[in-house]
Scaffold this motif. Structure first.
Motif, PDB file in Angstrom:
ATOM      1  N   PHE A  45     -44.418 -22.130  24.980  1.00  0.00           N
ATOM      2  CA  PHE A  45     -43.882 -22.910  26.086  1.00  0.00           C
ATOM      3  C   PHE A  45     -44.243 -24.371  25.849  1.00  0.00           C
ATOM      4  O   PHE A  45     -45.416 -24.711  25.677  1.00  0.00           O
ATOM      5  CB  PHE A  45     -44.489 -22.420  27.405  1.00  0.00           C
ATOM      6  CG  PHE A  45     -44.183 -23.279  28.596  1.00  0.00           C
ATOM      7  CD1 PHE A  45     -42.960 -23.170  29.252  1.00  0.00           C
ATOM      8  CD2 PHE A  45     -45.117 -24.192  29.076  1.00  0.00           C
ATOM      9  CE1 PHE A  45     -42.681 -23.959  30.364  1.00  0.00           C
ATOM     10  CE2 PHE A  45     -44.851 -24.979  30.183  1.00  0.00           C
ATOM     11  CZ  PHE A  45     -43.624 -24.867  30.822  1.00  0.00           C
ATOM     12  N   GLU A  76     -39.292 -29.298  30.086  1.00  0.00           N
ATOM     13  CA  GLU A  76     -39.982 -28.142  29.546  1.00  0.00           C
ATOM     14  C   GLU A  76     -38.997 -27.246  28.810  1.00  0.00           C
ATOM     15  O   GLU A  76     -37.784 -27.302  29.032  1.00  0.00           O
ATOM     16  CB  GLU A  76     -40.686 -27.355  30.644  1.00  0.00           C
ATOM     17  CG  GLU A  76     -39.762 -26.832  31.726  1.00  0.00           C
ATOM     18  CD  GLU A  76     -40.511 -26.145  32.853  1.00  0.00           C
ATOM     19  OE1 GLU A  76     -40.047 -25.079  33.302  1.00  0.00           O
ATOM     20  OE2 GLU A  76     -41.553 -26.680  33.284  1.00  0.00           O
ATOM     21  N   ARG A 119     -48.041 -22.030  30.304  1.00  0.00           N
ATOM     22  CA  ARG A 119     -46.777 -21.355  30.638  1.00  0.00           C
ATOM     23  C   ARG A 119     -46.932 -20.514  31.898  1.00  0.00           C
ATOM     24  O   ARG A 119     -46.113 -20.602  32.831  1.00  0.00           O
ATOM     25  CB  ARG A 119     -46.331 -20.462  29.469  1.00  0.00           C
ATOM     26  CG  ARG A 119     -45.136 -19.553  29.825  1.00  0.00           C
ATOM     27  CD  ARG A 119     -44.756 -18.680  28.646  1.00  0.00           C
ATOM     28  NE  ARG A 119     -45.860 -17.888  28.151  1.00  0.00           N
ATOM     29  CZ  ARG A 119     -46.274 -16.743  28.688  1.00  0.00           C
ATOM     30  NH1 ARG A 119     -45.673 -16.274  29.781  1.00  0.00           N
ATOM     31  NH2 ARG A 119     -47.275 -16.074  28.169  1.00  0.00           N
ATOM     32  N   TYR A 131     -51.139 -23.188  25.199  1.00  0.00           N
ATOM     33  CA  TYR A 131     -49.706 -23.023  25.435  1.00  0.00           C
ATOM     34  C   TYR A 131     -49.410 -21.843  26.359  1.00  0.00           C
ATOM     35  O   TYR A 131     -48.553 -21.926  27.236  1.00  0.00           O
ATOM     36  CB  TYR A 131     -48.969 -22.867  24.103  1.00  0.00           C
ATOM     37  CG  TYR A 131     -48.820 -24.181  23.365  1.00  0.00           C
ATOM     38  CD1 TYR A 131     -47.653 -24.934  23.456  1.00  0.00           C
ATOM     39  CD2 TYR A 131     -49.863 -24.691  22.602  1.00  0.00           C
ATOM     40  CE1 TYR A 131     -47.520 -26.148  22.797  1.00  0.00           C
ATOM     41  CE2 TYR A 131     -49.745 -25.904  21.939  1.00  0.00           C
ATOM     42  CZ  TYR A 131     -48.572 -26.632  22.048  1.00  0.00           C
ATOM     43  OH  TYR A 131     -48.457 -27.850  21.405  1.00  0.00           O
ATOM     44  N   ASP A 132     -50.112 -20.740  26.199  1.00  0.00           N
ATOM     45  CA  ASP A 132     -49.871 -19.567  27.040  1.00  0.00           C
ATOM     46  C   ASP A 132     -50.454 -19.757  28.436  1.00  0.00           C
ATOM     47  O   ASP A 132     -49.855 -19.337  29.423  1.00  0.00           O
ATOM     48  CB  ASP A 132     -50.470 -18.322  26.379  1.00  0.00           C
ATOM     49  CG  ASP A 132     -49.794 -18.013  25.055  1.00  0.00           C
ATOM     50  OD1 ASP A 132     -48.979 -17.076  24.996  1.00  0.00           O
ATOM     51  OD2 ASP A 132     -50.062 -18.727  24.063  1.00  0.00           O
ATOM     52  N   THR A 150     -39.005 -23.170  26.823  1.00  0.00           N
ATOM     53  CA  THR A 150     -39.595 -21.982  26.217  1.00  0.00           C
ATOM     54  C   THR A 150     -38.834 -21.703  24.933  1.00  0.00           C
ATOM     55  O   THR A 150     -37.598 -21.650  24.949  1.00  0.00           O
ATOM     56  CB  THR A 150     -39.512 -20.766  27.157  1.00  0.00           C
ATOM     57  OG1 THR A 150     -40.273 -21.037  28.346  1.00  0.00           O
ATOM     58  CG2 THR A 150     -40.086 -19.526  26.483  1.00  0.00           C
ATOM     59  N   SER A 189     -47.575 -22.751  34.996  1.00  0.00           N
ATOM     60  CA  SER A 189     -46.360 -23.452  35.406  1.00  0.00           C
ATOM     61  C   SER A 189     -45.408 -22.525  36.149  1.00  0.00           C
ATOM     62  O   SER A 189     -44.821 -22.900  37.170  1.00  0.00           O
ATOM     63  CB  SER A 189     -45.662 -24.048  34.183  1.00  0.00           C
ATOM     64  OG  SER A 189     -44.465 -24.689  34.545  1.00  0.00           O
ATOM     65  N   GLU A 190     -45.268 -21.302  35.669  1.00  0.00           N
ATOM     66  CA  GLU A 190     -44.382 -20.338  36.322  1.00  0.00           C
ATOM     67  C   GLU A 190     -44.898 -19.976  37.713  1.00  0.00           C
ATOM     68  O   GLU A 190     -44.129 -19.932  38.676  1.00  0.00           O
ATOM     69  CB  GLU A 190     -44.251 -19.088  35.458  1.00  0.00           C
ATOM     70  CG  GLU A 190     -43.483 -19.320  34.159  1.00  0.00           C
ATOM     71  CD  GLU A 190     -43.536 -18.128  33.221  1.00  0.00           C
ATOM     72  OE1 GLU A 190     -42.891 -18.182  32.154  1.00  0.00           O
ATOM     73  OE2 GLU A 190     -44.231 -17.132  33.533  1.00  0.00           O
TER      74      GLU A 190
END
Length: 250
Positions: A97, A136, A219, A215-216, A138, A222-223
């Motif tokens: 992400f 952003e 992600r 990064y994970d 993915t 953010s979600e």
């Protein structure tokens, strides 16, 4: 010796029973209103690597104090297009992400991902590139597969009347070998390999953070932060961003 009449004892026993029932009712009501914390609410300590958190080196440029506007957070923008990522990042998922800071007035961003370190080799091969309107991205399923253990770099650019303006280059690797196995085992130990609730996903993000897998962690945060009612997720997302915004020490 004074004897209590039978009817008096009867009323006394009835009164005592009523008081007992009232007390029991009060206790039950109090417990219903203030239940004991469940195992999930108590949040047992999550797995951490023996050496502590890793992979959160801060961007050491002049604009380290820049701010982000995304996912419910309102921040001042100082450094447009700067990657929201460590200088040297790590990812567990092979579809990372990516996020970056908004460039005021820009209606689109050109995202480019390179093989190797583009800062050191301007001729680095472009693995994937695309134009997006959001800040952003993915990594798509149909994009070229990223190899674990291999170094990649990325940046975003915005068009200008005379050409384009490029953002800062960020580098990352997909975990492989013993490091990937370590994170996988940590998730399994915590029962978070396949999280089913927002709370489980938040704990999963914390495990990634503990192991420096930026990064994970970002992600997931953010979600979850897309839900304005999830106060804990919003606070965690903001705290995670602060780790990158904070200037490194001397």
């Amino acid at each position: 010796m004074f004897k209590v009449p039978g009817f008096a004892r009867l009323f006394f026993n009835i009164g005592l029973s009523v008081l007992t029932l009232c007390f029991i009712g009060f206790v039950v009501t109090a417990r219903a209103q203030n239940p004991s914390p469940t195992p999930r609410e108590q949040r047992r300590p999550l797995p951490k690597p023996p050496s502590g958190a890793r992979g959160f080196e801060k961007y050491a440029g002049r604009d380290t104090s820049s701010r982000l506007i995304a996912a419910g957070a309102t921040r001042e923008t100082i450094n447009p297009r700067r990657p929201v990522a460590p200088l040297e990042g790590r990812a567990y998922d092979a579809r990372p992400f990516f996020a970056w800071e908004i460039a005021p007035g820009s209606k689109s961003y050109h995202f480019a991902l390179y093989e190797g370190d583009f800062d050191k080799d301007q001729s680095a091969r472009i693995v994937y590139q695309t134009d997006v309107t959001l800040t952003e991205l993915t990594y798509p399923k149909d994009a070229p597969r990223l190899e674990p253990g291999k170094l990649y770099s990325w940046r975003v650019s915005t068009p200008t009347p005379t050409g384009k303006e490029d953002g800062v280059v960020a580098r990352f690797i997909i975990l492989s070998g013993a490091e990937a196995a370590e994170v996988k085992q940590a998730l399994a130990t915590a029962g978070l390999t396949s999280p089913k609730t927002p709370e489980d996903r938040l704990d999963q993000a914390r495990v990634f953070e503990n192991f420096g897998v930026w990064y994970d962690a970002l992600r997931i945060a953010s979600e979850l932060a897309q839900n304005p009612n999830h106060k804990e997720a919003l606070a965690y997302y903001d705290a995670l961003l602060h780790k990158i915004e904070t200037k490194p020490g001397p």
